[in-house]
Design a protein around this motif. Structure first.
Motif, PDB file in Angstrom:
ATOM      1  N   GLU A  30       0.845  -1.198   0.000  1.00 32.29           N
ATOM      2  CA  GLU A  30       0.000   0.000   0.000  1.00 32.29           C
ATOM      3  C   GLU A  30       0.885   1.254   0.000  1.00 32.29           C
ATOM      4  OE1 GLU A  30      -3.857   1.494   2.581  1.00 32.29           O
ATOM      5  OE2 GLU A  30      -2.395   0.175   3.506  1.00 32.29           O
ATOM      6  N   TYR A  31       0.438   2.249  -0.769  1.00 32.26           N
ATOM      7  CA  TYR A  31       1.123   3.542  -0.840  1.00 32.26           C
ATOM      8  C   TYR A  31       0.218   4.642  -0.307  1.00 32.26           C
ATOM      9  CZ  TYR A  31       4.645   1.704  -4.095  1.00 32.26           C
ATOM     10  OH  TYR A  31       5.662   1.006  -4.675  1.00 32.26           O
ATOM     11  N   LEU A  32       0.828   5.713   0.153  1.00 33.60           N
ATOM     12  CA  LEU A  32       0.115   6.942   0.466  1.00 33.60           C
ATOM     13  C   LEU A  32       0.485   7.941  -0.621  1.00 33.60           C
ATOM     14  CD1 LEU A  32      -1.640   8.655   2.388  1.00 33.60           C
ATOM     15  CD2 LEU A  32       0.482   9.374   3.494  1.00 33.60           C
ATOM     16  N   LEU A  33      -0.503   8.359  -1.412  1.00 32.11           N
ATOM     17  CA  LEU A  33      -0.282   9.351  -2.470  1.00 32.11           C
ATOM     18  C   LEU A  33      -0.545  10.726  -1.889  1.00 32.11           C
ATOM     19  CD1 LEU A  33      -2.178   7.602  -5.406  1.00 32.11           C
ATOM     20  CD2 LEU A  33       0.241   7.408  -4.796  1.00 32.11           C
ATOM     21  N   LYS A  34       0.370  11.665  -2.162  1.00 30.62           N
ATOM     22  CA  LYS A  34       0.224  13.035  -1.661  1.00 30.62           C
ATOM     23  C   LYS A  34       0.240  14.002  -2.832  1.00 30.62           C
ATOM     24  CE  LYS A  34       2.842  12.326   2.603  1.00 30.62           C
ATOM     25  NZ  LYS A  34       3.984  12.873   3.346  1.00 30.62           N
ATOM     26  N   ARG A  57      -2.981   2.582 -13.841  1.00 26.87           N
ATOM     27  CA  ARG A  57      -4.077   3.405 -14.351  1.00 26.87           C
ATOM     28  C   ARG A  57      -4.903   3.955 -13.181  1.00 26.87           C
ATOM     29  NH1 ARG A  57      -6.988  -0.117 -17.197  1.00 26.87           N
ATOM     30  NH2 ARG A  57      -8.624  -0.263 -15.641  1.00 26.87           N
ATOM     31  N   GLU A  58      -5.165   3.119 -12.188  1.00 29.59           N
ATOM     32  CA  GLU A  58      -5.905   3.549 -11.007  1.00 29.59           C
ATOM     33  C   GLU A  58      -5.155   4.668 -10.272  1.00 29.59           C
ATOM     34  OE1 GLU A  58      -6.804   1.647  -6.694  1.00 29.59           O
ATOM     35  OE2 GLU A  58      -7.353   0.376  -8.401  1.00 29.59           O
ATOM     36  N   GLU A  59      -3.832   4.545 -10.201  1.00 30.86           N
ATOM     37  CA  GLU A  59      -3.041   5.589  -9.540  1.00 30.86           C
ATOM     38  C   GLU A  59      -3.135   6.915 -10.301  1.00 30.86           C
ATOM     39  OE1 GLU A  59       1.549   6.714  -8.360  1.00 30.86           O
ATOM     40  OE2 GLU A  59       1.048   4.604  -8.636  1.00 30.86           O
ATOM     41  N   ARG A  60      -3.054   6.868 -11.637  1.00 31.45           N
ATOM     42  CA  ARG A  60      -3.202   8.091 -12.445  1.00 31.45           C
ATOM     43  C   ARG A  60      -4.558   8.734 -12.208  1.00 31.45           C
ATOM     44  NH1 ARG A  60      -0.771   4.976 -16.373  1.00 31.45           N
ATOM     45  NH2 ARG A  60      -2.730   4.633 -17.447  1.00 31.45           N
ATOM     46  N   GLU A  61      -5.617   7.920 -12.156  1.00 34.55           N
ATOM     47  CA  GLU A  61      -6.965   8.437 -11.916  1.00 34.55           C
ATOM     48  C   GLU A  61      -7.074   9.041 -10.518  1.00 34.55           C
ATOM     49  OE1 GLU A  61      -9.575   5.161 -12.739  1.00 34.55           O
ATOM     50  OE2 GLU A  61      -9.151   5.223 -14.888  1.00 34.55           O
ATOM     51  N   LEU A  62      -6.455   8.402  -9.531  1.00 36.75           N
ATOM     52  CA  LEU A  62      -6.455   8.938  -8.171  1.00 36.75           C
ATOM     53  C   LEU A  62      -5.754  10.289  -8.117  1.00 36.75           C
ATOM     54  CD1 LEU A  62      -5.748   5.970  -5.731  1.00 36.75           C
ATOM     55  CD2 LEU A  62      -7.643   7.573  -5.617  1.00 36.75           C
ATOM     56  N   ARG A  63      -4.612  10.397  -8.810  1.00 34.02           N
ATOM     57  CA  ARG A  63      -3.870  11.665  -8.820  1.00 34.02           C
ATOM     58  C   ARG A  63      -4.687  12.769  -9.488  1.00 34.02           C
ATOM     59  NH1 ARG A  63       1.112  11.248  -6.750  1.00 34.02           N
ATOM     60  NH2 ARG A  63       2.118   9.213  -6.726  1.00 34.02           N
ATOM     61  N   SER A  64      -5.395  12.419 -10.554  1.00 30.01           N
ATOM     62  CA  SER A  64      -6.259  13.393 -11.232  1.00 30.01           C
ATOM     63  C   SER A  64      -7.401  13.816 -10.310  1.00 30.01           C
ATOM     64  CB  SER A  64      -6.798  12.760 -12.512  1.00 30.01           C
ATOM     65  OG  SER A  64      -7.574  13.664 -13.220  1.00 30.01           O
TER      66      SER A  64
END
Length: 165
Positions: free
Chosen positions: A88-92, A131-138
């Motif tokens: 698991e990552y924490l995106l900031k 792809r999910e990470e890109r969508e989360l960042r957007s």
């Protein structure tokens, strides 16, 4: 037959108009520092201002300017599996903004909006997770834009004339 309607006042987040102070009825929007003029953040901010406020966007002139700067995106490991693999990552995501006048004198204090999300990682489904990470960042960027709009509606402007004396 009569029908009665009652409303609880519930509104979906991000819908409706955001009321801005009268001094911000016309606004310029720009990006500074590491952000290019073609920045998705700039496009998202201008779009949100057009659709969710009564603020008129001006490309040049003597209107106050909303400066967006120091956009940063980062991630850190939140958890690992028993074999030491990332689970698991924490995106900031964060971006700073400030209102300035035509002479770049501050009209507001600089502020920073911070958004973060947890992101599960699956080694067996890397492409879908990327792809999910890109969508989360957007999505995080859109959330930051919404936070900036809300803060603009409550912002206390600095009297730039008082700073001249």
């Amino acid at each position: 037959m009569y029908f009665s309607l009652a409303s609880c006042g519930f509104h979906l987040r991000g819908t409706g108009k955001v009321e801005a102070p009268a001094a911000l009825s016309v606004l310029q929007v720009s990006v500074e520092g590491n952000l290019p003029e073609s920045s998705p953040l700039l496009a998202a901010m201008k779009n949100a201002l057009r659709t969710q406020t009564d603020i008129q966007i001006q490309e040049s002139g003597d209107a106050p300017r909303l400066m967006l700067y120091r956009e940063q995106s980062d991630s850190r490991v939140l958890s690992v599996t028993s074999t030491g693999k990332v689970d698991e990552y924490l995106l900031k995501y964060e971006v700073s903004f400030q209102l300035v006048d035509v002479d770049n004198k501050p009209l507001s204090e600089p502020q920073t909006v911070k958004v973060q999300r947890d992101h599960q990682f699956d080694r067996l489904n890397v492409l879908a997770k990327e792809r999910e990470e890109r969508e989360l960042r957007s999505e995080m960027q859109r959330d930051a834009v919404q936070q900036i709009l809300r803060r603009l509606s409550r912002i206390t402007l600095i009297d730039s004339d008082a700073n001249k004396h």
